[in-house]
Write a protein that holds these residues in place. Structure first.
Motif, PDB file in Angstrom:
ATOM      1  N   MET A 149       0.834  -1.207   0.000  1.00 38.24           N
ATOM      2  CA  MET A 149       0.000   0.000   0.000  1.00 38.24           C
ATOM      3  C   MET A 149       0.874   1.265   0.000  1.00 38.24           C
ATOM      4  SD  MET A 149      -2.730   1.268   2.840  1.00 38.24           S
ATOM      5  CE  MET A 149      -1.535   2.044   3.875  1.00 38.24           C
ATOM      6  N   PHE A 150       1.912   1.289   0.868  1.00 43.66           N
ATOM      7  CA  PHE A 150       2.745   2.499   0.920  1.00 43.66           C
ATOM      8  C   PHE A 150       3.605   2.652  -0.334  1.00 43.66           C
ATOM      9  CE2 PHE A 150       1.460   2.496   5.396  1.00 43.66           C
ATOM     10  CZ  PHE A 150       1.102   3.837   5.511  1.00 43.66           C
ATOM     11  N   ASP A 151       4.019   1.532  -0.942  1.00 45.15           N
ATOM     12  CA  ASP A 151       4.723   1.627  -2.234  1.00 45.15           C
ATOM     13  C   ASP A 151       3.820   2.330  -3.256  1.00 45.15           C
ATOM     14  OD1 ASP A 151       7.080   0.430  -1.511  1.00 45.15           O
ATOM     15  OD2 ASP A 151       6.554  -1.558  -2.269  1.00 45.15           O
ATOM     16  N   THR A 152       2.541   1.946  -3.252  1.00 43.76           N
ATOM     17  CA  THR A 152       1.591   2.488  -4.240  1.00 43.76           C
ATOM     18  C   THR A 152       1.331   3.973  -4.034  1.00 43.76           C
ATOM     19  OG1 THR A 152       0.528   0.319  -4.203  1.00 43.76           O
ATOM     20  CG2 THR A 152      -0.694   2.093  -5.266  1.00 43.76           C
ATOM     21  N   ILE A 153       1.214   4.409  -2.777  1.00 49.21           N
ATOM     22  CA  ILE A 153       0.841   5.817  -2.539  1.00 49.21           C
ATOM     23  C   ILE A 153       2.050   6.726  -2.298  1.00 49.21           C
ATOM     24  CG2 ILE A 153      -1.421   5.161  -1.605  1.00 49.21           C
ATOM     25  CD1 ILE A 153      -0.402   5.850   1.192  1.00 49.21           C
ATOM     26  N   SER A 154       3.288   6.158  -2.377  1.00 49.23           N
ATOM     27  CA  SER A 154       4.468   6.927  -1.959  1.00 49.23           C
ATOM     28  C   SER A 154       4.624   8.278  -2.684  1.00 49.23           C
ATOM     29  CB  SER A 154       5.737   6.091  -2.143  1.00 49.23           C
ATOM     30  OG  SER A 154       5.838   5.649  -3.482  1.00 49.23           O
ATOM     31  N   GLY A 155       4.276   8.309  -3.982  1.00 44.05           N
ATOM     32  CA  GLY A 155       4.469   9.541  -4.754  1.00 44.05           C
ATOM     33  C   GLY A 155       3.582  10.682  -4.277  1.00 44.05           C
ATOM     34  N   ASN A 156       2.431  10.334  -3.697  1.00 40.73           N
ATOM     35  CA  ASN A 156       1.488  11.374  -3.235  1.00 40.73           C
ATOM     36  C   ASN A 156       1.451  11.512  -1.728  1.00 40.73           C
ATOM     37  OD1 ASN A 156       0.250  12.391  -5.578  1.00 40.73           O
ATOM     38  ND2 ASN A 156      -0.838  10.463  -5.835  1.00 40.73           N
ATOM     39  N   TYR A 157       2.240  10.688  -1.031  1.00 43.21           N
ATOM     40  CA  TYR A 157       2.094  10.592   0.424  1.00 43.21           C
ATOM     41  C   TYR A 157       2.264  11.948   1.135  1.00 43.21           C
ATOM     42  CZ  TYR A 157       2.846   9.504   5.282  1.00 43.21           C
ATOM     43  OH  TYR A 157       2.747   9.521   6.646  1.00 43.21           O
ATOM     44  N   LYS A 167      -9.149   8.918  -1.782  1.00 44.66           N
ATOM     45  CA  LYS A 167      -9.398   8.478  -3.159  1.00 44.66           C
ATOM     46  C   LYS A 167      -8.961   9.546  -4.157  1.00 44.66           C
ATOM     47  CE  LYS A 167     -13.007   5.145  -2.503  1.00 44.66           C
ATOM     48  NZ  LYS A 167     -14.426   4.890  -2.433  1.00 44.66           N
ATOM     49  N   LEU A 168      -9.199  10.828  -3.810  1.00 43.36           N
ATOM     50  CA  LEU A 168      -8.823  11.910  -4.719  1.00 43.36           C
ATOM     51  C   LEU A 168      -7.309  11.949  -4.924  1.00 43.36           C
ATOM     52  CD1 LEU A 168     -11.083  14.895  -3.548  1.00 43.36           C
ATOM     53  CD2 LEU A 168     -11.262  13.556  -5.644  1.00 43.36           C
ATOM     54  N   PHE A 169      -6.575  11.718  -3.825  1.00 49.04           N
ATOM     55  CA  PHE A 169      -5.120  11.889  -3.881  1.00 49.04           C
ATOM     56  C   PHE A 169      -4.359  10.653  -4.284  1.00 49.04           C
ATOM     57  CE2 PHE A 169      -5.612  15.876  -1.924  1.00 49.04           C
ATOM     58  CZ  PHE A 169      -4.413  16.535  -2.034  1.00 49.04           C
ATOM     59  N   SER A 170      -4.902   9.464  -3.945  1.00 45.23           N
ATOM     60  CA  SER A 170      -4.056   8.287  -4.138  1.00 45.23           C
ATOM     61  C   SER A 170      -4.633   7.373  -5.205  1.00 45.23           C
ATOM     62  CB  SER A 170      -3.893   7.536  -2.815  1.00 45.23           C
ATOM     63  OG  SER A 170      -4.892   6.579  -2.673  1.00 45.23           O
ATOM     64  N   LYS A 171      -3.700   6.579  -5.774  1.00 47.21           N
ATOM     65  CA  LYS A 171      -4.127   5.632  -6.798  1.00 47.21           C
ATOM     66  C   LYS A 171      -4.726   4.401  -6.124  1.00 47.21           C
ATOM     67  CE  LYS A 171       0.091   6.000  -8.587  1.00 47.21           C
ATOM     68  NZ  LYS A 171       1.274   5.317  -9.048  1.00 47.21           N
TER      69      LYS A 171
END
Ligand SMILES: C[S@@+](CC[C@H](N)C(=O)[O-])C[C@H]1O[C@@H](n2cnc3c(N)ncnc32)[C@H](O)[C@@H]1O
Length: 243
Positions: free
Chosen positions: A22-30, A188-192
């Motif tokens: 999960m954190f790998d997926t959202i890291s760019g927007n975290y 949802k708006l911010f993360s993939k």
């Protein structure tokens, strides 16, 4: 003990692998997401953690679940000679390593891929250890805390910053509404990753806080355990030490 809340409901992976994914997926927007969901107040809480750690004048600091390294970077405002940031998500660390290089802090901060529940460090090694918004994600909380006690020096300082739940009306109701209805939409708006911020509010509601977490820390063997609720109790800073 907290219920075993995991990010992905229909997954064969264990909590640790799911959390890393999960954190790998959202890291760019975290980082952006973090500021928005806390209305930027997390910066104030992080500075309080810094003040507690700086008082002990540490030479070596370990920031566990360091993610993109915000707290590790803040810790350079102490006189510490060596700061290590540890995380299980390679994606989060990658963002952090770039931030650290941009700030020319690579000589002071080392980012290490590793698990808080089985750390590659000697006993009694660090003067100070911090974890911001990380303990809630450990697969086995007590195992992680025992490892932290092991690598902390006697008289060292251990500081946790973690979400908690306000007890008093109307903050309690306001918090419930925000975390159940607003937080998942912002996520949802911010993360993939659709599930990520459903997990965030669910795991925050189920995680022990205040005296319950104090008692777990004491049971593990920490001493001088204190909980300092922040901003109506939506987050709490815990400070502890070791004999
Ligand atoms: C909500 S982020 C917090 C990041 C950072 N500390 C901050 O304050 O912004 C939680 C982090 O905990 C990490 N994490 C979860 N379980 C871990 C474990 N067992 N060992 C190390 N890191 C872990 C995740 O990969 C993620 O980067």
């Amino acid at each position: 003990m907290s219920k075993n809340i995991t990010p992905y409901k229909n997954s064969d992976l264990g909590k640790k692998e799911q959390v890393a994914k999960m954190f790998d997926t959202i890291s760019g927007n975290y980082d952006n997401l973090n500021r928005v969901i806390s209305f930027g107040i997390d910066i104030k809480w992080r500075k309080k953690v810094l003040a507690i750690v700086a008082k002990s004048n540490p030479e070596t600091i370990l920031d566990i679940a360091t993610g993109t390294g915000d707290l590790a970077i803040l810790m350079t405002q102490t006189n510490a000679k060596k700061i290590i940031g540890l995380d299980i998500s390679a994606g989060m660390l990658e963002v952090g390593v770039k931030k650290i290089a941009d700030k020319k802090l690579s000589n002071t901060i080392e980012m290490v891929l590793g698990d808080s529940e089985n750390m590659p460090f000697e006993d009694n090694y660090f003067d100070a250890i911090t974890v911001a918004f990380g303990v809630r994600n450990f697969e086995t909380l007590e195992k992680g805390l025992k490892e932290i006690l092991r690598v902390l020096k006697p008289n060292g300082v251990f500081v946790i910053l973690e979400t908690s739940v306000p007890d008093k009306t109307p903050y309690k109701q306001g918090y419930n509404f925000y975390s159940k209805n607003i937080l998942p939409i912002i996520g949802k708006l911010f993360s993939k990753d659709d599930v990520a911020y459903g997990y965030l509010s669910e795991s925050a509601a189920a995680f022990p806080y205040g005296e319950a977490l104090n008692n777990i820390l004491r049971k593990i063997g920490f001493i001088d355990v204190i909980a300092l609720p922040q901003t109506f109790g939506v987050a709490t800073i815990y400070s502890a030490s070791k004999n």
